[in-house]
Write a protein that holds these residues in place. Structure first.
Motif, short mmCIF file in Angstrom:
data_model
loop_
_atom_site.label_atom_id
_atom_site.label_comp_id
_atom_site.label_asym_id
_atom_site.label_seq_id
_atom_site.Cartn_x
_atom_site.Cartn_y
_atom_site.Cartn_z
N TYR A 179 -104.81 -30.27 -8.12
CA TYR A 179 -103.79 -29.23 -8.09
C TYR A 179 -102.77 -29.56 -7.01
CZ TYR A 179 -106.96 -26.64 -11.03
OH TYR A 179 -107.76 -26.25 -12.06
N PHE A 180 -101.49 -29.29 -7.29
CA PHE A 180 -100.43 -29.51 -6.31
C PHE A 180 -99.42 -28.38 -6.39
CE2 PHE A 180 -98.87 -31.68 -10.13
CZ PHE A 180 -97.58 -31.19 -10.23
N ALA A 181 -98.67 -28.23 -5.33
CA ALA A 181 -97.57 -27.25 -5.29
C ALA A 181 -96.41 -27.90 -4.55
CB ALA A 181 -98.01 -25.97 -4.58
N VAL A 182 -95.25 -27.93 -5.21
CA VAL A 182 -94.03 -28.46 -4.60
C VAL A 182 -92.90 -27.48 -4.88
CG1 VAL A 182 -94.70 -30.90 -4.75
CG2 VAL A 182 -93.43 -29.86 -6.63
N GLY A 183 -91.84 -27.56 -4.08
CA GLY A 183 -90.67 -26.71 -4.30
C GLY A 183 -90.17 -26.82 -5.73
N ARG A 184 -89.69 -25.71 -6.28
CA ARG A 184 -89.34 -25.64 -7.70
C ARG A 184 -88.00 -26.25 -8.06
NH1 ARG A 184 -91.11 -19.92 -10.32
NH2 ARG A 184 -90.06 -20.83 -12.13
N LYS A 185 -87.12 -26.51 -7.10
CA LYS A 185 -85.76 -26.93 -7.43
C LYS A 185 -85.57 -28.43 -7.27
CE LYS A 185 -84.44 -22.82 -8.39
NZ LYS A 185 -84.26 -22.45 -9.77
N CYS A 186 -85.16 -29.08 -8.36
CA CYS A 186 -84.88 -30.52 -8.33
C CYS A 186 -83.73 -30.78 -7.35
CB CYS A 186 -84.51 -30.99 -9.74
SG CYS A 186 -84.13 -32.75 -9.84
N ARG A 187 -83.81 -31.88 -6.65
CA ARG A 187 -82.77 -32.25 -5.69
C ARG A 187 -81.48 -32.71 -6.36
NH1 ARG A 187 -84.77 -29.41 -2.06
NH2 ARG A 187 -86.09 -30.32 -0.49
N HIS A 188 -81.52 -33.01 -7.64
CA HIS A 188 -80.35 -33.50 -8.34
C HIS A 188 -79.39 -32.35 -8.67
CE1 HIS A 188 -78.54 -34.99 -12.34
NE2 HIS A 188 -77.79 -35.44 -11.36
N LEU A 189 -79.75 -31.50 -9.63
CA LEU A 189 -78.90 -30.36 -10.00
C LEU A 189 -79.66 -29.04 -9.97
CD1 LEU A 189 -76.75 -31.85 -12.92
CD2 LEU A 189 -76.05 -31.38 -10.56
N ARG A 190 -80.76 -29.02 -9.21
CA ARG A 190 -81.53 -27.80 -8.96
C ARG A 190 -82.20 -27.22 -10.20
NH1 ARG A 190 -82.11 -26.38 -4.27
NH2 ARG A 190 -82.17 -24.14 -4.50
N ALA A 191 -82.57 -28.07 -11.14
CA ALA A 191 -83.33 -27.61 -12.30
C ALA A 191 -84.67 -27.04 -11.83
CB ALA A 191 -83.58 -28.77 -13.26
N SER A 202 -92.77 -31.84 -16.48
CA SER A 202 -94.00 -32.41 -17.05
C SER A 202 -94.62 -33.36 -16.03
CB SER A 202 -93.69 -33.15 -18.35
OG SER A 202 -92.76 -34.19 -18.10
N ILE A 203 -95.83 -33.78 -16.34
CA ILE A 203 -96.53 -34.74 -15.49
C ILE A 203 -96.64 -36.04 -16.27
CG2 ILE A 203 -98.70 -35.26 -14.32
CD1 ILE A 203 -99.05 -32.21 -13.98
N ASP A 204 -96.22 -37.14 -15.65
CA ASP A 204 -96.27 -38.43 -16.34
C ASP A 204 -97.63 -39.10 -16.12
OD1 ASP A 204 -96.25 -39.66 -13.83
OD2 ASP A 204 -94.36 -40.70 -14.15
N PRO A 205 -97.87 -40.24 -16.75
CA PRO A 205 -99.17 -40.92 -16.61
C PRO A 205 -99.51 -41.33 -15.18
CG PRO A 205 -98.02 -41.76 -18.53
CD PRO A 205 -97.04 -40.88 -17.78
N ASP A 206 -98.50 -41.45 -14.30
CA ASP A 206 -98.75 -41.80 -12.90
C ASP A 206 -99.09 -40.59 -12.06
OD1 ASP A 206 -98.15 -44.51 -13.37
OD2 ASP A 206 -96.00 -44.10 -13.11
N GLY A 207 -99.06 -39.38 -12.65
CA GLY A 207 -99.35 -38.15 -11.90
C GLY A 207 -98.14 -37.58 -11.20
N CYS A 208 -96.96 -38.12 -11.50
CA CYS A 208 -95.72 -37.64 -10.90
C CYS A 208 -95.14 -36.47 -11.71
CB CYS A 208 -94.69 -38.76 -10.82
SG CYS A 208 -95.13 -40.08 -9.68
N LEU A 209 -94.40 -35.63 -11.04
CA LEU A 209 -93.70 -34.51 -11.67
C LEU A 209 -92.34 -34.99 -12.15
CD1 LEU A 209 -93.44 -31.48 -12.32
CD2 LEU A 209 -92.71 -31.14 -9.96
N VAL A 210 -92.03 -34.73 -13.43
CA VAL A 210 -90.78 -35.19 -14.03
C VAL A 210 -89.89 -33.98 -14.31
CG1 VAL A 210 -89.74 -36.43 -15.96
CG2 VAL A 210 -91.97 -37.16 -15.07
N CYS A 211 -88.66 -34.05 -13.83
CA CYS A 211 -87.69 -32.97 -13.99
C CYS A 211 -87.38 -32.77 -15.48
CB CYS A 211 -86.41 -33.30 -13.23
SG CYS A 211 -85.10 -32.09 -13.48
N PRO A 212 -87.33 -31.51 -15.93
CA PRO A 212 -87.08 -31.25 -17.35
C PRO A 212 -85.64 -31.52 -17.78
CG PRO A 212 -87.16 -29.18 -16.17
CD PRO A 212 -87.55 -30.26 -15.19
N TRP A 213 -84.70 -31.56 -16.87
CA TRP A 213 -83.30 -31.72 -17.25
C TRP A 213 -82.89 -33.18 -17.41
CZ3 TRP A 213 -79.90 -27.83 -14.06
CH2 TRP A 213 -80.17 -26.53 -14.49
N HIS A 214 -83.11 -33.98 -16.37
CA HIS A 214 -82.59 -35.35 -16.39
C HIS A 214 -83.63 -36.42 -16.07
CE1 HIS A 214 -78.93 -32.82 -15.61
NE2 HIS A 214 -78.70 -33.36 -16.77
#
Length: 112
Positions: free
Chosen positions: A29-41, A47-59
């Protein structure tokens, strides 16, 4: 602020919004800030990719949830802008996503 959610609401491979955090389960389980640094999505829609990273839904920017740093910049048309990837990743080195602490007791996850 302390928030609680049921672990069953965050099955493996999912991300939900809990207050100011995107809470996910990439095997841990993880918790990170909800706003993407790019355009604040809202990263809670990501989603979570195969590497376990969080992927922004917009870009498609990709974040290491252990450090809060962007490991891949925005994709699509944004990937064609010279040096944007490097600039945004550099920004997250100085200003990574906030990270919360997730504690599990039974089916309760407490995010602080």
């Amino acid at each position: 602020m302390r928030r609680t959610v049921r672990a069953s609401e965050v099955p493996p491979g999912s991300v939900i919004g809990v207050g100011e955090y995107a809470v996910g389960n990439n095997g841990e389980y993880f918790a990170v800030g909800r706003k993407c640094r790019h355009l604040r999505a809202d990263l809670a829609g990501g989603s979570i990719d195969p590497d376990g990273c969080l992927v922004c839904p917009w870009h498609g920017a990709k974040y290491d949830v252990k450090t809060g740093r962007m490991v891949r910049g925005p994709q699509g048309i944004f990937a064609k802008i010279p040096k944007l990837d490097s600039a945004v990743k550099l920004l997250t080195r100085a200003f990574p996503l906030d990270r919360g602490y997730v504690r599990q007791v039974g089916d309760d996850l407490t995010i602080e």
